[in-house]
Scaffold this motif. Structure first.
Motif, PDB file in Angstrom:
ATOM      1  N   PRO A  24       0.840  -1.203   0.000  1.00  0.00           N
ATOM      2  CA  PRO A  24       0.000   0.000   0.000  1.00  0.00           C
ATOM      3  C   PRO A  24       0.866   1.240   0.000  1.00  0.00           C
ATOM      4  CG  PRO A  24       0.072  -1.002   2.183  1.00  0.00           C
ATOM      5  CD  PRO A  24       0.727  -1.964   1.251  1.00  0.00           C
ATOM      6  N   PRO A  25       0.340   2.397  -0.414  1.00  0.00           N
ATOM      7  CA  PRO A  25       1.134   3.619  -0.463  1.00  0.00           C
ATOM      8  C   PRO A  25       1.693   3.949   0.919  1.00  0.00           C
ATOM      9  CG  PRO A  25      -0.924   3.897  -1.660  1.00  0.00           C
ATOM     10  CD  PRO A  25      -1.026   2.593  -0.937  1.00  0.00           C
ATOM     11  N   LEU A  26       2.970   4.273   0.967  1.00  0.00           N
ATOM     12  CA  LEU A  26       3.633   4.605   2.220  1.00  0.00           C
ATOM     13  C   LEU A  26       4.235   5.997   2.121  1.00  0.00           C
ATOM     14  CD1 LEU A  26       5.604   1.280   2.849  1.00  0.00           C
ATOM     15  CD2 LEU A  26       3.446   1.951   3.897  1.00  0.00           C
ATOM     16  N   THR A  27       4.371   6.648   3.253  1.00  0.00           N
ATOM     17  CA  THR A  27       5.096   7.922   3.275  1.00  0.00           C
ATOM     18  C   THR A  27       6.576   7.651   3.082  1.00  0.00           C
ATOM     19  OG1 THR A  27       5.493   7.874   5.651  1.00  0.00           O
ATOM     20  CG2 THR A  27       3.398   8.839   4.904  1.00  0.00           C
ATOM     21  N   ILE A  28       7.328   8.712   2.766  1.00  0.00           N
ATOM     22  CA  ILE A  28       8.785   8.556   2.599  1.00  0.00           C
ATOM     23  C   ILE A  28       9.411   8.043   3.888  1.00  0.00           C
ATOM     24  CG2 ILE A  28      10.932   9.820   2.231  1.00  0.00           C
ATOM     25  CD1 ILE A  28       9.471  11.583   0.245  1.00  0.00           C
ATOM     26  N   LYS A  29       8.944   8.532   5.025  1.00  0.00           N
ATOM     27  CA  LYS A  29       9.483   8.093   6.310  1.00  0.00           C
ATOM     28  C   LYS A  29       9.246   6.600   6.508  1.00  0.00           C
ATOM     29  CE  LYS A  29       8.653  12.622   8.448  1.00  0.00           C
ATOM     30  NZ  LYS A  29       8.100  13.224   7.210  1.00  0.00           N
ATOM     31  N   GLN A  30       8.044   6.144   6.169  1.00  0.00           N
ATOM     32  CA  GLN A  30       7.743   4.719   6.323  1.00  0.00           C
ATOM     33  C   GLN A  30       8.556   3.870   5.344  1.00  0.00           C
ATOM     34  OE1 GLN A  30       3.526   5.184   5.728  1.00  0.00           O
ATOM     35  NE2 GLN A  30       3.065   4.858   7.900  1.00  0.00           N
ATOM     36  N   GLN A  31       8.697   4.368   4.113  1.00  0.00           N
ATOM     37  CA  GLN A  31       9.517   3.635   3.139  1.00  0.00           C
ATOM     38  C   GLN A  31      10.956   3.527   3.619  1.00  0.00           C
ATOM     39  OE1 GLN A  31       8.926   4.667  -1.126  1.00  0.00           O
ATOM     40  NE2 GLN A  31       7.365   6.087  -0.356  1.00  0.00           N
ATOM     41  N   GLU A  39      14.855  -3.986   5.863  1.00  0.00           N
ATOM     42  CA  GLU A  39      14.985  -5.060   4.880  1.00  0.00           C
ATOM     43  C   GLU A  39      16.422  -5.204   4.394  1.00  0.00           C
ATOM     44  OE1 GLU A  39      12.158  -4.566   1.766  1.00  0.00           O
ATOM     45  OE2 GLU A  39      10.419  -4.711   3.080  1.00  0.00           O
ATOM     46  N   SER A  40      17.139  -4.078   4.223  1.00  0.00           N
ATOM     47  CA  SER A  40      18.531  -4.173   3.747  1.00  0.00           C
ATOM     48  C   SER A  40      19.434  -4.768   4.813  1.00  0.00           C
ATOM     49  CB  SER A  40      19.039  -2.792   3.327  1.00  0.00           C
ATOM     50  OG  SER A  40      19.064  -1.906   4.434  1.00  0.00           O
ATOM     51  N   GLN A  41      19.100  -4.582   6.095  1.00  0.00           N
ATOM     52  CA  GLN A  41      19.890  -5.194   7.157  1.00  0.00           C
ATOM     53  C   GLN A  41      19.600  -6.687   7.274  1.00  0.00           C
ATOM     54  OE1 GLN A  41      19.435  -3.054  10.819  1.00  0.00           O
ATOM     55  NE2 GLN A  41      20.689  -1.340  10.123  1.00  0.00           N
ATOM     56  N   GLU A  42      18.356  -7.069   7.043  1.00  0.00           N
ATOM     57  CA  GLU A  42      18.010  -8.484   7.095  1.00  0.00           C
ATOM     58  C   GLU A  42      18.544  -9.236   5.886  1.00  0.00           C
ATOM     59  OE1 GLU A  42      13.824  -8.569   7.416  1.00  0.00           O
ATOM     60  OE2 GLU A  42      13.759  -7.773   9.463  1.00  0.00           O
ATOM     61  N   SER A  43      18.626  -8.552   4.743  1.00  0.00           N
ATOM     62  CA  SER A  43      19.089  -9.196   3.506  1.00  0.00           C
ATOM     63  C   SER A  43      20.101  -8.292   2.812  1.00  0.00           C
ATOM     64  CB  SER A  43      17.906  -9.473   2.569  1.00  0.00           C
ATOM     65  OG  SER A  43      18.362  -9.973   1.328  1.00  0.00           O
ATOM     66  N   HIS A  81      20.694  -4.325  -0.174  1.00  0.00           N
ATOM     67  CA  HIS A  81      21.356  -3.058   0.163  1.00  0.00           C
ATOM     68  C   HIS A  81      21.521  -2.167  -1.062  1.00  0.00           C
ATOM     69  CE1 HIS A  81      23.849  -0.327   2.474  1.00  0.00           C
ATOM     70  NE2 HIS A  81      24.699  -0.325   1.471  1.00  0.00           N
ATOM     71  N   ALA A  82      21.940  -2.744  -2.184  1.00  0.00           N
ATOM     72  CA  ALA A  82      22.132  -1.934  -3.397  1.00  0.00           C
ATOM     73  C   ALA A  82      20.814  -1.319  -3.857  1.00  0.00           C
ATOM     74  CB  ALA A  82      22.741  -2.792  -4.513  1.00  0.00           C
ATOM     75  N   ALA A  83      19.730  -2.073  -3.756  1.00  0.00           N
ATOM     76  CA  ALA A  83      18.424  -1.523  -4.127  1.00  0.00           C
ATOM     77  C   ALA A  83      18.034  -0.373  -3.201  1.00  0.00           C
ATOM     78  CB  ALA A  83      17.356  -2.633  -4.082  1.00  0.00           C
ATOM     79  N   ARG A 125      17.892  11.475   3.331  1.00  0.00           N
ATOM     80  CA  ARG A 125      17.850  12.056   4.664  1.00  0.00           C
ATOM     81  C   ARG A 125      17.070  11.152   5.622  1.00  0.00           C
ATOM     82  NH1 ARG A 125      15.008  15.394   8.090  1.00  0.00           N
ATOM     83  NH2 ARG A 125      13.131  15.235   6.834  1.00  0.00           N
ATOM     84  N   GLU A 126      15.910  10.684   5.193  1.00  0.00           N
ATOM     85  CA  GLU A 126      15.096   9.853   6.074  1.00  0.00           C
ATOM     86  C   GLU A 126      15.749   8.492   6.309  1.00  0.00           C
ATOM     87  OE1 GLU A 126      12.733  10.937   7.725  1.00  0.00           O
ATOM     88  OE2 GLU A 126      12.437  12.846   6.714  1.00  0.00           O
ATOM     89  N   PHE A 127      16.404   7.946   5.279  1.00  0.00           N
ATOM     90  CA  PHE A 127      17.115   6.678   5.433  1.00  0.00           C
ATOM     91  C   PHE A 127      18.207   6.806   6.481  1.00  0.00           C
ATOM     92  CE2 PHE A 127      20.246   3.458   4.464  1.00  0.00           C
ATOM     93  CZ  PHE A 127      19.493   2.344   4.101  1.00  0.00           C
ATOM     94  N   ASP A 128      18.978   7.913   6.417  1.00  0.00           N
ATOM     95  CA  ASP A 128      20.071   8.122   7.366  1.00  0.00           C
ATOM     96  C   ASP A 128      19.558   8.282   8.790  1.00  0.00           C
ATOM     97  OD1 ASP A 128      21.935   7.968   5.371  1.00  0.00           O
ATOM     98  OD2 ASP A 128      22.077  10.127   5.074  1.00  0.00           O
TER      99      ASP A 128
END
Length: 339
Positions: A6-13, A20-24, A28-30, A43-46
């Protein structure tokens, strides 16, 4: 993350990408490509990644124990849907980087007001790690794999000493305090701009300018004379490279920067007719598993490809398929590419 979500905000994404990148590691590249799509993504990822990694707020003087307790709570909250609000509240006051270490007087560096004394802050990354750090003046440093630098802010200048490695600097404008990056007496000076500096060996310095203007003096300039020791000025899209041989011959020239220069930040890099030797040299910066060309003929072969430079096994398989090479493993930490 799939198209059926479902549509997510940038913060939720951002939270989902981090988890997910830590679990797999394969994701990470994606995740890095998603970050590269928009500065807000990055910014939100960091913010989320920093909260998970454990962060340090240089402005805090008396609340280290309380911050440690907060980080532990954040780590558990990020695993559930209610984590986003806590991360954002905390993220407004953090400087990311689990390898960030403070000297005894580093608290002075955290103040938004110029200080009369000196403070220093050491930033490092491990092999394979790439990290963003927001300095207290608002400048952002992106450290490449196996890098170390020291930040010293004073009332009249902002000094960065790059001991080794590579970093991109997005400099907050402050005309009264020039931002100066130093490697072995060589300097790159800016007021408000974006550029990178790399140092991998003695008397070597590569500078690339993305926006703004910088003035560059060569490394080891205290012992060199002539054209190589003069100040050079770069325009956006230009670079200058120094080495011991260039300094000796005085042949340093300003040249166009490669279009893929910044791509190491994402972990996925596009090469256009590049030599295998150059590709392997860059990939080997990110892992203890080293890729080795079996002969000069292999090292001189050229290829155009998009490669996950932090995954040596993936790179080796791609190059072997593209160029008809065979792979030979030597223990767990060497892969030989041969005809």
């Amino acid at each position: 993350m799939t198209q059926t979500d479902p549509p997510l905000t940038i913060k939720q994404q951002a939270r989902r990408w981090v988890l997910e990148s830590q679990e797999s590691p394969a994701l990470h590249a994606a995740a890095m490509r998603w970050c590269a799509q928009d500065p807000e993504h990055r910014r939100e990822f960091d913010i989320v990644e920093a909260a998970l990694a454990g962060t340090i707020d240089p402005a805090a003087r008396t609340v280290r124990a309380r911050q440690k307790h907060r980080r532990a709570k954040l780590l558990s909250r990020v695993a559930i849907a209610a984590s986003v609000a806590a991360i954002l509240l905390f993220g407004a006051h953090i400087v990311s980087g689990q390898n960030l270490r403070r000297h005894a007087d580093a608290e002075q560096l955290a103040s938004s007001e110029p200080q009369s004394g000196e403070g220093s802050l050491v930033l490092t990354t491990r092999t394979g790690e790439v990290r963003n750090v927001t300095l207290t003046d608002g400048s952002i440093v992106t450290l490449d794999s196996d890098s170390r630098l020291t930040v010293s802010f004073r009332s009249d200048r902002r000094d960065i000493a790059l001991d080794h490695g590579r970093a991109i600097f997005s400099v907050a404008h402050d005309r009264s305090r020039p931002f100066i990056v130093t490697t072995e007496e060589g300097t790159t000076t800016a007021l408000g701009t974006r550029f990178s500096v790399e140092r991998r060996s003695r008397c070597q310095m590569d500078v690339v300018l993305y926006t703004g203007h910088v003035a560059v003096t060569p490394p080891c300039s205290g012992t060199k004379k002539g054209p190589a020791g003069t100040t050079r000025y770069l325009n956006p899209g230009q670079r200058i490279r120094y080495s011991a041989a260039v300094l000796q011959s005085g042949t340093a020239t300003v040249e166009p920067a490669p279009v893929n220069d910044e791509q190491w930040i994402t972990g996925v890099k596009s090469y256009d007719n590049e030599t295998i030797g150059a590709i392997l040299a860059e990939v080997n910066l990110y892992s203890n598993v080293k890729l080795i060309a079996a002969s000069p003929d292999v090292a001189e072969m050229r290829v155009s490809a998009e490669l996950h430079i932090r995954n040596p096994q993936s790179v080796a398989k791609h190059l072997s398929r593209a160029l008809g090479l065979t792979l030979e493993s030597r223990g767990a930490e060497r892969i030989i590419l041969k005809k």
